[in-house]
Design an enzyme around this catalytic site. Structure first.
Site, PDB file in Angstrom:
ATOM      1  N   SER A   1       0.600   2.942 -19.963  1.00 47.22           N
ATOM      2  CA  SER A   1       1.397   2.986 -18.739  1.00 47.22           C
ATOM      3  C   SER A   1       2.872   2.705 -19.044  1.00 47.22           C
ATOM      4  O   SER A   1       3.470   3.374 -19.869  1.00 47.22           O
ATOM      5  CB  SER A   1       0.821   2.004 -17.719  1.00 47.22           C
ATOM      6  OG  SER A   1       1.325   2.275 -16.429  1.00 47.22           O
TER       7      SER A   1
ATOM      8  N   LYS B   1       6.804  -1.106   9.223  1.00 46.95           N
ATOM      9  CA  LYS B   1       7.273  -2.257   8.458  1.00 46.95           C
ATOM     10  C   LYS B   1       6.115  -3.110   7.948  1.00 46.95           C
ATOM     11  O   LYS B   1       6.207  -3.720   6.875  1.00 46.95           O
ATOM     12  CB  LYS B   1       8.198  -3.107   9.344  1.00 46.95           C
ATOM     13  CG  LYS B   1       8.831  -4.285   8.625  1.00 46.95           C
ATOM     14  CD  LYS B   1       9.703  -3.834   7.471  1.00 46.95           C
ATOM     15  CE  LYS B   1      10.336  -5.009   6.758  1.00 46.95           C
ATOM     16  NZ  LYS B   1      11.156  -4.585   5.610  1.00 46.95           N
TER      17      LYS B   1
END
Length: 379
Positions: free
Chosen positions: A200, A252
């Protein structure tokens, strides 16, 4: 037991009213038979009667009892004052170290003269360990820490090349991106030696090196991006927990785990993941001199063994750390070189923990003990 012994035992016991001694049977004895107490013995407290009936020692000549020693003056306030002073010193040291950590977190790292520079004489290959999670923690597994060591190697004429000893499963994408740029822009040769894993974000960094060695059983690659969300709303409902999020916008609270994602939010986050993955693929393609199509075919999110990584182009050769050092020498144009591990002396957090540990266990405790002993001896 003789009568004289019995009477002697009674004389060590209680007295009847009027000052007559009491016999074991409790009857008052003739006053004339009791010896008159001496003035110096008037305040003497007789010991309890002998419960076992053996003969008591003969009475000793009268003596004046010594005056009781006055208790030592308590000076606990001195110990308390010393403890307060020690705590203040510890607090000041901690604040100073915390200030250094805060300054470091703002990017003001100071590694201009790391400790390893004293061990460098002549042609040398520097080894930098990148292990653990790629993140912002000031170590060589972070952008700040890696750059500090690369800058020092850049300025040191005896450092001819650098070997990155990588053993990491990845971490923060942004940190990996920054570190990959620092490796790419380093002017001296960089060779990677893969330990157990190079995956990764860690592989994004390694892809910018000039050469990559891996073991046959190493895990290499895992090109891809993941963004994880946890929906706990079902669990909250079973537990009877209700949550009300007051937000400035509908999405949010999308990552708070108190509700599932909407379809629009899921599509939005998927687009972010795709965009970040595109940066990952392009970075690897540039570093490994591959096409984006070739890298995309390998961007399955899975790791490859070292054997497969060499075959598909993600690594160059099967080899050890020694092989990587030899390759670094070859790329730097030197026949042989010494090696030195390049790393900060210690992180600010480590220094803070050392200060606190040493002060608590050694300095403060020892100082208080010595002070208490001194006060006791003076009192």
């Amino acid at each position: 037991m003789t009568d004289s012994n019995n009477w002697q035992n009674a004389a060590w016991g209680q007295q009847a009213p009027g000052g007559a001694p009491v016999s074991p049977a409790g009857a008052p004895q003739p006053q004339a038979a009791q010896p008159q107490p001496q003035p110096a013995q008037a305040a003497y407290q007789a010991p309890p009667a002998n419960p076992y009936g053996y003969a008591q020692p003969q009475a000793q000549p009268a003596y004046a009892a010594p005056a009781p020693a006055s208790p030592p003056k308590r000076r606990g306030w001195i110990v308390g004052l010393a403890a307060v002073a020690a705590i203040l010193i510890l607090g000041i040291a901690s604040i100073a170290s915390c200030t250094a950590m805060f300054t470091s977190s703002m990017g003001a790292f100071s590694y201009e003269s790391p400790s390893w520079t004293d061990a460098v004489y002549g042609d040398t290959v520097g080894i930098i360990a990148i292990d653990g999670t790629i993140q912002y923690d000031g170590t060589t597994s972070s952008p700040e820490g890696l750059k500090a060591q690369l800058d020092a190697a850049e300025q040191n004429p005896d450092i001819k090349a650098v070997v990155l000893r990588v053993d990491s499963g990845g971490g923060t994408a942004t940190a990996g991106e920054e570190m990959a740029l620092y490796v790419r822009d380093f002017s001296k040769p960089v060779v990677v030696s893969v330990a157990s894993m190079d995956a990764s974000a860690a592989y994004m960094i390694s892809s910018q090196a000039d050469y990559i060695y891996t073991a046959k059983t190493s895990a290499v690659g895992a090109i891809g991006v993941v963004m994880q969300f946890t929906d706990l709303s079902g669990l909250y409902e079973k537990l009877g927990i209700s949550m009300d999020n007051i937000t400035s916008a509908d999405s949010k609270d999308s990552s708070y785990g108190s509700r599932p994602l909407t379809e629009e939010e899921r599509a939005y986050y998927q687009a972010q993941v795709d965009q970040i993955n595109e940066v990952f693929v392009e970075t690897v393609a540039e570093g490994r001199s591959m096409t984006t199509e070739e890298v995309e075919a390998l961007a399955t999110g899975l790791t490859f063994t070292g054997i497969d990584a060499v075959e598909n182009g993600l690594a160059d050769e099967i080899g050890t750390l020694d092989d990587a050092v030899a390759k670094a020498c070859e790329l730097a144009g030197v026949s042989r070189a010494d090696t030195v591990y390049m790393q900060p002396s210690s992180s600010d957090l480590s220094r803070l923990l050392d200060i606190m540990g040493e002060t608590d266990d050694n300095q403060v405790s020892q100082a208080l003990k010595e002070l208490e002993d001194r006060v006791g001896s003076e009192g």
